[in-house]
Design an enzyme around this catalytic site. Structure first.
Site, PDB file in Angstrom:
ATOM      1  N   THR A 203       0.875  -1.141   0.058  1.00  0.00           N
ATOM      2  CA  THR A 203      -0.132   0.110  -0.048  1.00  0.00           C
ATOM      3  C   THR A 203       1.045   1.433  -0.027  1.00  0.00           C
ATOM      4  O   THR A 203       2.080   1.162   0.448  1.00  0.00           O
ATOM      5  CB  THR A 203      -0.892  -0.059   1.345  1.00  0.00           C
ATOM      6  N   ARG A 231     -12.479  -9.220  -4.311  1.00  0.00           N
ATOM      7  CA  ARG A 231     -11.977  -8.821  -2.853  1.00  0.00           C
ATOM      8  C   ARG A 231     -11.736  -7.512  -2.675  1.00  0.00           C
ATOM      9  O   ARG A 231     -10.860  -6.739  -3.512  1.00  0.00           O
ATOM     10  CB  ARG A 231     -10.882  -9.812  -2.433  1.00  0.00           C
ATOM     11  N   GLY A 233      -9.850  -4.860   0.403  1.00  0.00           N
ATOM     12  CA  GLY A 233      -8.967  -4.888   1.600  1.00  0.00           C
ATOM     13  C   GLY A 233      -9.475  -3.503   2.344  1.00  0.00           C
ATOM     14  O   GLY A 233     -10.541  -2.986   2.289  1.00  0.00           O
ATOM     15  N   ASP A 234      -8.631  -3.132   3.302  1.00  0.00           N
ATOM     16  CA  ASP A 234      -8.871  -2.310   4.435  1.00  0.00           C
ATOM     17  C   ASP A 234      -8.772  -0.925   3.742  1.00  0.00           C
ATOM     18  O   ASP A 234      -9.187   0.156   4.137  1.00  0.00           O
ATOM     19  CB  ASP A 234      -7.997  -2.410   5.621  1.00  0.00           C
ATOM     20  N   GLY A 254      -1.136  -3.435   5.453  1.00  0.00           N
ATOM     21  CA  GLY A 254      -0.903  -4.651   5.901  1.00  0.00           C
ATOM     22  C   GLY A 254      -2.099  -5.652   5.448  1.00  0.00           C
ATOM     23  O   GLY A 254      -2.597  -5.193   4.363  1.00  0.00           O
ATOM     24  N   HIS A 255      -2.262  -6.751   6.183  1.00  0.00           N
ATOM     25  CA  HIS A 255      -3.303  -7.680   5.618  1.00  0.00           C
ATOM     26  C   HIS A 255      -4.484  -7.286   6.158  1.00  0.00           C
ATOM     27  O   HIS A 255      -5.080  -7.254   7.433  1.00  0.00           O
ATOM     28  CB  HIS A 255      -2.767  -8.947   6.494  1.00  0.00           C
ATOM     29  N   GLY A 256      -5.094  -6.694   4.934  1.00  0.00           N
ATOM     30  CA  GLY A 256      -6.462  -6.010   5.110  1.00  0.00           C
ATOM     31  C   GLY A 256      -7.568  -6.681   5.902  1.00  0.00           C
ATOM     32  O   GLY A 256      -8.466  -6.159   6.726  1.00  0.00           O
TER      33      GLY A 256
END
Length: 337
Positions: A203, A231, A233-234, A254-256
């Protein structure tokens, strides 16, 4: 004589008042940016690659800070920084976006402004060169906060955006990453543990405080390599990937899936507001305690109303940097740097 003395005294007082106003210290301002977190180890980075990342981060930082220095607002500052990173193939955003399972690029972005808590976000677009600019257009020129896919691109056309061919986003590096992920199986692994972990996030983001005391936060991404089923994410989710209020601004990487469930960026600002604690302490509680307990990897950058800079990550590295009117300036990549 008495009248003359009174006039002279009043004149002196007025002169002193104007002098005080003229020398009144400027409100602090500053900017902090990131280009993603992950397993970023110096031993795996060539000197040429490290130089390229540091130079591009420095260019993005300079572009945004110049806006603030010249009296511009924080919204324009974060956009200036993020556009530089979106236009670079080095980062997973814009030109450097990763590929989905179907071999296309789906881009997400969001932006928020403390003055009126306005926010805009777009998700899953494939023909927008600079997603952060469209996200801001959603913020300013629509009654909505988030738009996605074909609808977001229809809005973009109505607002005068030029849609680019999907070929614009092709980079050999990202295509090779997708092919490795597609071939990867437990029985015949193509990816190292670090590569597998890094494929889950990437990101860019920026947070700025301007001379008027307004904070803006923004985030842009190409999402997760090999993502499927539309999909999201955040990054385009206000309160997860991006948040800004009068106390605090935060952008995440990061890992959303974890950042959404943990409401990471809002949680940090809520701790600043309600617990009345520093932004660094608030971020560390969320990133190193709450998120780790959940199993999530990643990091955040941000600042508060006093231009106090924050950077917190639980990975081996995060591309980030900052510059403030208080004289603080840095570009960093590795843990412990």
């Amino acid at each position: 004589m008495t009248k003359l003395l009174k006039t002279l005294t009043l004149t002196a007082l007025l002169a002193a008042s104007f002098s005080a106003l003229a020398t009144k210290p400027e409100r602090p301002y500053g900017l902090v940016i990131h280009g993603g977190a992950g397993t970023i180890l110096k031993k795996n980075m060539t000197p040429e690659a490290e130089k390229a990342y540091r130079e591009k981060l420095d260019e993005a930082l300079a572009a945004g800070y110049k806006v603030l220095e010249q009296g511009g607002n924080s919204i324009d500052a974060v956009k200036a920084s993020i556009v530089i990173m979106e236009d670079s193939p080095l980062f997973n955003a814009g030109k450097g976006a990763v590929f989905t399972h179907e071999g296309v690029n789906e881009l997400d972005a969001s932006i928020m402004y403390s003055e009126d808590l306005s926010a805009g976000a777009i998700a899953g677009v494939s023909h927008i060169k600079n997603p952060i600019l469209l996200a801001d257009k959603v913020r300013t020129d629509s009654v909505h906060v988030m738009m996605s896919r074909e609808g977001a691109e229809e809005f973009a056309k109505e607002q005068g955006f030029e849609l680019v061919d999907t070929k614009y986003f092709f980079t050999q590096r990202r295509w090779d990453q997708l092919e490795k992920v597609l071939k990867h199986t437990p029985e015949k692994p193509e990816l190292s543990e670090d590569e597998a972990k890094n494929s889950k996030f990437g990101t860019v983001g920026a947070v700025a405080l301007d001379k008027d005391g307004n904070i803006a936060a923004a985030t842009s991404t190409g999402g997760m390599t090999n993502k499927r089923y539309g999909r999201i994410g955040d990054s385009p989710v206000i309160g997860a990937g991006t948040y800004a209020d009068k106390n605090c601004g935060v952008s995440a990487t990061g890992h959303g899936e974890y950042f959404i469930r943990a409401a990471v960026t809002y949680d940090i600002c809520a701790r600043v507001k309600y617990k009345r604690q520093g932004i660094q302490e608030s971020a560390d509680e969320v990133i190193h305690d709450k998120l780790v307990e959940m199993g999530g990897d990643g990091g955040v950058i941000g600042l508060d109303a006093g231009a106090n800079i924050m950077a917190s990550f639980n990975t081996e590295g995060m591309y980030h940097g900052w510059k403030t009117s208080n004289g603080q300036q840095a570009i960093k990549i590795y843990k412990g740097e």
